[in-house]
Design an enzyme around this catalytic site. Structure first.
Site, PDB file in Angstrom:
ATOM      1  CB  VAL A  69       2.663   0.614   4.694  1.00  0.00           C
ATOM      2  CG1 VAL A  69       2.212   2.026   4.536  1.00  0.00           C
ATOM      3  CG2 VAL A  69       1.368  -0.186   5.174  1.00  0.00           C
ATOM      4  CE  LYS A  70       7.469   4.687  -2.468  1.00  0.00           C
ATOM      5  NZ  LYS A  70       7.725   4.340  -4.190  1.00  0.00           N
ATOM      6  CB  SER A  71       4.819   5.968   4.567  1.00  0.00           C
ATOM      7  OG  SER A  71       4.127   7.206   5.160  1.00  0.00           O
ATOM      8  N   GLY A 125       0.904  -1.151   0.060  1.00  0.00           N
ATOM      9  CA  GLY A 125      -0.100  -0.114   0.081  1.00  0.00           C
ATOM     10  C   GLY A 125       0.880   1.284  -0.024  1.00  0.00           C
TER      11      GLY A 125
END
Length: 294
Positions: free
Chosen positions: A204-206, A174
């Site tokens: 998760v890529k943030s 995500g």
């Protein structure tokens, strides 16, 4: 009914207690099926528990990007230095050798292009699960727009992709998008990363931010930080070093690698930080050495 800041301010992240792993080293994946774990093991190195991803999917909304005019010439030499190649189905099929041992993450959603001010207003499935299986993808990436007009649609795409991925053992990444008007604060990233994990994202890529250790602690799956805009090489290495030491399990860099004066040197240097614990200055020496050896 919960309000937009929660019934009570969250504050106790138990930063002194490591997350429970239950027999498998990738955060949050202990109860996944064998196939899912096998793909996650290709993404996250068992020794370090971390990953280096090379993102070259910029063209799906931007067209030709500086440094990616000829992906067929740029990406293959970088593959040995990274754990995952992240791109669109069209570019992976046309520019990445099927014989490459590097894991692949295919972007499975499309969005409106940079010709529109609000990118979140578009979006849909660009690569369905059958296509991902035929490509033998190790991961599927879904763009999400928390706090933007397209939030609901993007979360539905994430949830449907995660359900399909669970059925066939392919993890879902995500991606937290940050538009022109979105805040880049600890509070926002805590919200966005947790929402993506709660809706089924395995990774998760943030973005890195002040207070990142609390963002990472509150997310039950691994966070991989985005490189974002091009930074001076030492600054990019310092950001990666801080993120890893504050709980990130890898980096997904694009422009900070392929727009570098030495893309191979920068990819190698990032790997030293992520997998071997090099400081930014130590890794910068690796970058300089490779840069001047070419």
């Amino acid at each position: 009914m919960a309000d937009n800041i929660g019934n009570k301010a969250a504050h106790d992240y138990h930063l002194d207690i490591a997350p429970v792993q239950d027999g498998f080293y990738v955060k949050g994946a202990a109860h996944c099926d064998w196939g899912m774990k096998n793909r996650l093991a290709k993404i996250f190195q068992p020794k370090s528990g971390n990953t280096v991803m090379l993102a070259f999917d910029h063209g799906y909304i931007m067209g030709p990007t500086a440094g990616l005019e000829r992906i067929d010439l740029v990406v293959p030499p970088l593959a040995p230095y990274v754990d995952v190649l992240m791109g669109t189905k069209g570019v992976i099929r046309s520019c990445v050798s099927p014989a490459s041992p590097t894991a692949t993450c295919v972007r499975v959603t499309y969005d409106t292009t940079v010709l529109f001010d609000e990118m979140s207003n578009g979006g849909g499935i660009a690569c369905d699960i059958e296509n991902a299986i035929r490509m033998n993808a190790d991961c599927m990436a879904v763009q999400t727009f928390i706090g933007a007009p397209g939030e609901s649609r993007s979360l539905e795409l994430l949830a449907r992709t995660a359900d399909a991925g669970t059925r066939y053992g392919i993890p879902t990444l995500g991606v937290v998008a940050v538009g022109k008007q979105m805040e880049r604060t600890e509070k926002f990233f805590q919200l966005a990363t947790r929402v993506l994990a709660e809706n089924g994202a395995n990774i998760v890529k943030s973005y890195y931010c002040d207070g990142f250790e609390r963002v990472a602690a509150a997310c039950p799956v691994p966070i991989v930080i985005a490189g974002g805009k091009k930074l001076p090489e030492l600054e990019a290495l310092e950001m990666a070093y801080r993120a890893i030491n504050e709980g990130a399990h890898g980096v997904d860099m694009g422009r900070n690698i392929f727009q570098s004066d030495s893309p191979e040197g920068m990819a190698a240097a990032i790997g030293k930080v992520v997998h071997e614990g090099y400081t930014a200055k130590q890794a910068y020496e690796v970058y300089e050495e490779i840069k001047h050896s070419k």
